[in-house]
Design a protein around this motif. Sequence first.
Motif, PDB file in Angstrom:
ATOM      1  N   PRO A  21      68.219  -6.050  94.553  1.00 28.09           N
ATOM      2  CA  PRO A  21      67.429  -5.767  95.613  1.00 28.09           C
ATOM      3  C   PRO A  21      66.164  -4.656  95.247  1.00 28.09           C
ATOM      4  O   PRO A  21      64.871  -4.862  95.704  1.00 28.09           O
ATOM      5  CB  PRO A  21      68.339  -5.139  96.643  1.00 28.09           C
ATOM      6  CG  PRO A  21      69.561  -5.736  96.389  1.00 28.09           C
ATOM      7  CD  PRO A  21      69.755  -6.163  94.884  1.00 28.09           C
ATOM      8  N   ASP A  22      66.606  -3.770  94.429  1.00 31.94           N
ATOM      9  CA  ASP A  22      65.606  -2.920  93.739  1.00 31.94           C
ATOM     10  C   ASP A  22      64.438  -3.409  92.904  1.00 31.94           C
ATOM     11  O   ASP A  22      63.333  -3.140  93.270  1.00 31.94           O
ATOM     12  CB  ASP A  22      66.171  -1.832  92.720  1.00 31.94           C
ATOM     13  CG  ASP A  22      67.297  -0.832  93.763  1.00 31.94           C
ATOM     14  OD1 ASP A  22      66.958  -0.672  94.787  1.00 31.94           O
ATOM     15  OD2 ASP A  22      67.920   0.024  92.954  1.00 31.94           O
ATOM     16  N   ASP A  23      64.670  -4.545  92.506  1.00 35.35           N
ATOM     17  CA  ASP A  23      63.726  -5.373  91.894  1.00 35.35           C
ATOM     18  C   ASP A  23      62.700  -5.846  92.814  1.00 35.35           C
ATOM     19  O   ASP A  23      61.245  -5.884  92.792  1.00 35.35           O
ATOM     20  CB  ASP A  23      64.058  -6.499  90.928  1.00 35.35           C
ATOM     21  CG  ASP A  23      64.606  -6.076  89.695  1.00 35.35           C
ATOM     22  OD1 ASP A  23      64.204  -4.807  89.120  1.00 35.35           O
ATOM     23  OD2 ASP A  23      65.552  -6.617  88.997  1.00 35.35           O
ATOM     24  N   ILE A  24      63.326  -6.416  93.846  1.00 29.51           N
ATOM     25  CA  ILE A  24      62.381  -7.067  94.842  1.00 29.51           C
ATOM     26  C   ILE A  24      61.707  -5.834  95.736  1.00 29.51           C
ATOM     27  O   ILE A  24      60.402  -6.127  96.010  1.00 29.51           O
ATOM     28  CB  ILE A  24      63.282  -7.833  96.173  1.00 29.51           C
ATOM     29  CG1 ILE A  24      63.951  -8.968  95.296  1.00 29.51           C
ATOM     30  CG2 ILE A  24      62.371  -8.166  97.238  1.00 29.51           C
ATOM     31  CD1 ILE A  24      65.023  -9.941  96.220  1.00 29.51           C
ATOM     32  N   TYR A  25      62.263  -4.861  96.020  1.00 30.41           N
ATOM     33  CA  TYR A  25      61.349  -3.576  96.645  1.00 30.41           C
ATOM     34  C   TYR A  25      60.503  -3.236  95.597  1.00 30.41           C
ATOM     35  O   TYR A  25      59.289  -3.161  96.229  1.00 30.41           O
ATOM     36  CB  TYR A  25      62.585  -2.375  97.041  1.00 30.41           C
ATOM     37  CG  TYR A  25      63.426  -2.741  97.888  1.00 30.41           C
ATOM     38  CD1 TYR A  25      63.065  -3.302  99.263  1.00 30.41           C
ATOM     39  CD2 TYR A  25      65.121  -2.380  97.757  1.00 30.41           C
ATOM     40  CE1 TYR A  25      63.862  -3.685 100.050  1.00 30.41           C
ATOM     41  CE2 TYR A  25      65.786  -2.936  99.085  1.00 30.41           C
ATOM     42  CZ  TYR A  25      65.106  -3.335 100.178  1.00 30.41           C
ATOM     43  OH  TYR A  25      66.233  -3.738 101.064  1.00 30.41           O
ATOM     44  N   ASP A  26      60.663  -3.049  94.452  1.00 34.12           N
ATOM     45  CA  ASP A  26      59.463  -2.705  93.643  1.00 34.12           C
ATOM     46  C   ASP A  26      58.414  -3.609  93.318  1.00 34.12           C
ATOM     47  O   ASP A  26      57.269  -3.304  93.421  1.00 34.12           O
ATOM     48  CB  ASP A  26      60.147  -2.484  92.329  1.00 34.12           C
ATOM     49  CG  ASP A  26      61.206  -1.144  91.924  1.00 34.12           C
ATOM     50  OD1 ASP A  26      61.260  -0.317  93.027  1.00 34.12           O
ATOM     51  OD2 ASP A  26      61.853  -1.163  90.843  1.00 34.12           O
ATOM     52  N   MET A  27      58.731  -4.875  93.372  1.00 38.93           N
ATOM     53  CA  MET A  27      57.579  -5.802  93.420  1.00 38.93           C
ATOM     54  C   MET A  27      56.966  -5.778  94.867  1.00 38.93           C
ATOM     55  O   MET A  27      55.635  -6.118  94.578  1.00 38.93           O
ATOM     56  CB  MET A  27      58.543  -7.269  93.099  1.00 38.93           C
ATOM     57  CG  MET A  27      57.353  -8.356  93.137  1.00 38.93           C
ATOM     58  SD  MET A  27      58.258 -10.216  93.066  1.00 38.93           S
ATOM     59  CE  MET A  27      58.824 -10.166  94.772  1.00 38.93           C
ATOM     60  N   ILE A  28      57.483  -5.773  95.960  1.00 45.75           N
ATOM     61  CA  ILE A  28      56.906  -5.498  97.196  1.00 45.75           C
ATOM     62  C   ILE A  28      55.813  -4.577  97.019  1.00 45.75           C
ATOM     63  O   ILE A  28      54.714  -4.767  97.785  1.00 45.75           O
ATOM     64  CB  ILE A  28      57.810  -5.647  98.226  1.00 45.75           C
ATOM     65  CG1 ILE A  28      58.710  -6.768  98.425  1.00 45.75           C
ATOM     66  CG2 ILE A  28      57.209  -5.202  99.698  1.00 45.75           C
ATOM     67  CD1 ILE A  28      57.836  -8.058  98.692  1.00 45.75           C
ATOM     68  N   LEU A  29      56.122  -3.088  96.464  1.00 50.23           N
ATOM     69  CA  LEU A  29      55.401  -1.985  96.629  1.00 50.23           C
ATOM     70  C   LEU A  29      54.115  -2.617  95.853  1.00 50.23           C
ATOM     71  O   LEU A  29      53.103  -1.991  96.187  1.00 50.23           O
ATOM     72  CB  LEU A  29      56.092  -0.977  95.850  1.00 50.23           C
ATOM     73  CG  LEU A  29      57.048  -0.407  96.668  1.00 50.23           C
ATOM     74  CD1 LEU A  29      57.832   0.756  95.905  1.00 50.23           C
ATOM     75  CD2 LEU A  29      56.799   0.278  98.110  1.00 50.23           C
ATOM     76  N   TRP A  30      54.081  -3.438  94.760  1.00 49.39           N
ATOM     77  CA  TRP A  30      52.764  -3.745  94.225  1.00 49.39           C
ATOM     78  C   TRP A  30      52.219  -4.931  94.677  1.00 49.39           C
ATOM     79  O   TRP A  30      51.046  -5.175  94.889  1.00 49.39           O
ATOM     80  CB  TRP A  30      53.368  -4.064  92.709  1.00 49.39           C
ATOM     81  CG  TRP A  30      53.526  -3.123  91.907  1.00 49.39           C
ATOM     82  CD1 TRP A  30      54.819  -2.508  91.469  1.00 49.39           C
ATOM     83  CD2 TRP A  30      52.779  -1.906  91.179  1.00 49.39           C
ATOM     84  NE1 TRP A  30      54.687  -1.319  90.902  1.00 49.39           N
ATOM     85  CE2 TRP A  30      53.393  -1.300  90.425  1.00 49.39           C
ATOM     86  CE3 TRP A  30      51.251  -1.856  91.213  1.00 49.39           C
ATOM     87  CZ2 TRP A  30      52.759  -0.333  89.715  1.00 49.39           C
ATOM     88  CZ3 TRP A  30      50.601  -0.989  90.339  1.00 49.39           C
ATOM     89  CH2 TRP A  30      51.417  -0.011  89.595  1.00 49.39           C
ATOM     90  N   ALA A  31      52.896  -5.950  95.462  1.00 44.73           N
ATOM     91  CA  ALA A  31      52.432  -7.264  96.009  1.00 44.73           C
ATOM     92  C   ALA A  31      51.614  -7.111  97.262  1.00 44.73           C
ATOM     93  O   ALA A  31      50.805  -7.700  97.399  1.00 44.73           O
ATOM     94  CB  ALA A  31      53.846  -8.279  96.007  1.00 44.73           C
ATOM     95  N   LEU A  32      52.278  -6.092  98.005  1.00 50.46           N
ATOM     96  CA  LEU A  32      51.541  -5.771  99.305  1.00 50.46           C
ATOM     97  C   LEU A  32      50.280  -5.451  99.237  1.00 50.46           C
ATOM     98  O   LEU A  32      49.115  -6.064  99.921  1.00 50.46           O
ATOM     99  CB  LEU A  32      52.317  -4.863 100.272  1.00 50.46           C
ATOM    100  CG  LEU A  32      53.621  -5.578 100.629  1.00 50.46           C
ATOM    101  CD1 LEU A  32      54.241  -4.811 101.736  1.00 50.46           C
ATOM    102  CD2 LEU A  32      53.249  -6.941 101.572  1.00 50.46           C
ATOM    103  N   PRO A  33      49.856  -4.358  98.455  1.00 47.79           N
ATOM    104  CA  PRO A  33      48.475  -4.007  98.287  1.00 47.79           C
ATOM    105  C   PRO A  33      47.818  -4.920  97.568  1.00 47.79           C
ATOM    106  O   PRO A  33      46.548  -5.051  98.148  1.00 47.79           O
ATOM    107  CB  PRO A  33      48.513  -2.859  97.504  1.00 47.79           C
ATOM    108  CG  PRO A  33      50.109  -2.055  97.835  1.00 47.79           C
ATOM    109  CD  PRO A  33      51.091  -3.218  97.842  1.00 47.79           C
TER     110      PRO A  33
END
Length: 287
Positions: A53-65
Amino acid sequence: MGVIFSPIMAALNPIAIHLGPIAVHWYGVIIATGVVIAVILAVREGRRRGIDPDDIYDMILWALPAALIAARAYYVIFQWSYYAKHPAEIIAIWDGGIAIYGSLIGAGLVVFFFCRSRFIPVWLMLDVAAPTVILGQAIGRWGNFMNQEAFGRITSLAFLQGLHLPNFIVNQMLINGAYRQPTFLYESTWDLLGFVVLMSLRHTPGLFKQGEVFLSYVLWYSFGRFFIEGMRTDSLMLFGGLRVSQLLSVVLFLGALIIWIYRRRQQVQPAAYLDGNPFREQSKLSK
């Protein structure tokens, strides 16, 4: 013969709440809700597929902006004749004007490079994300509804009532003195149906190989978007009246179909939709 009277009500207020001098728009609230639900579902599915899950959260932090910037840039580029004269409005995303295809391009690039850096199979991550993305799109279209965007050609009150729509939708489709086709609703319904189909089929044994859930999403969404876009009157245009989203829909549909056929002929290994994460062990060895 009696006459049915249907009172015309004012359009819904696009502002959800005021926090002091800050106006929080329903557009942003609805899109944020779609994103949160998509992330929750992606984390649950990712954990089942062996993705931390931490990988998905980290990815979202970059993907959303990246998705937000790309979505706005996409819209502004194809409306440059207007924004060149009103540059101060380029950042006014709270008034609408972000393109889904732009957001998908921006987020897709982040997913690719992020997965490569974390040694996560890109196709696996895309399979996890695809159904949740289309659900987020279905929810997000209601932000267009609140802003009275993404509407279609002029129609009649009788036509809208014939669709058995709630009065609040019918009233909101009265735009600039005329009733409009609720194309936002058509696309939201198509996306929701796509979510149900993908969720129902993606765990069917032997049906999909890794990457094909994502390719199914591209095929489904681009097919529906092509026809719905043709009904809209606020589309982004290229030269000669060519609709940008229709052209891109054709490119994506054909591209996904070609990739699917090519990968099947290359005998792609079945998707490992099991508990555990063998690629994670391989990544440790690679390091």
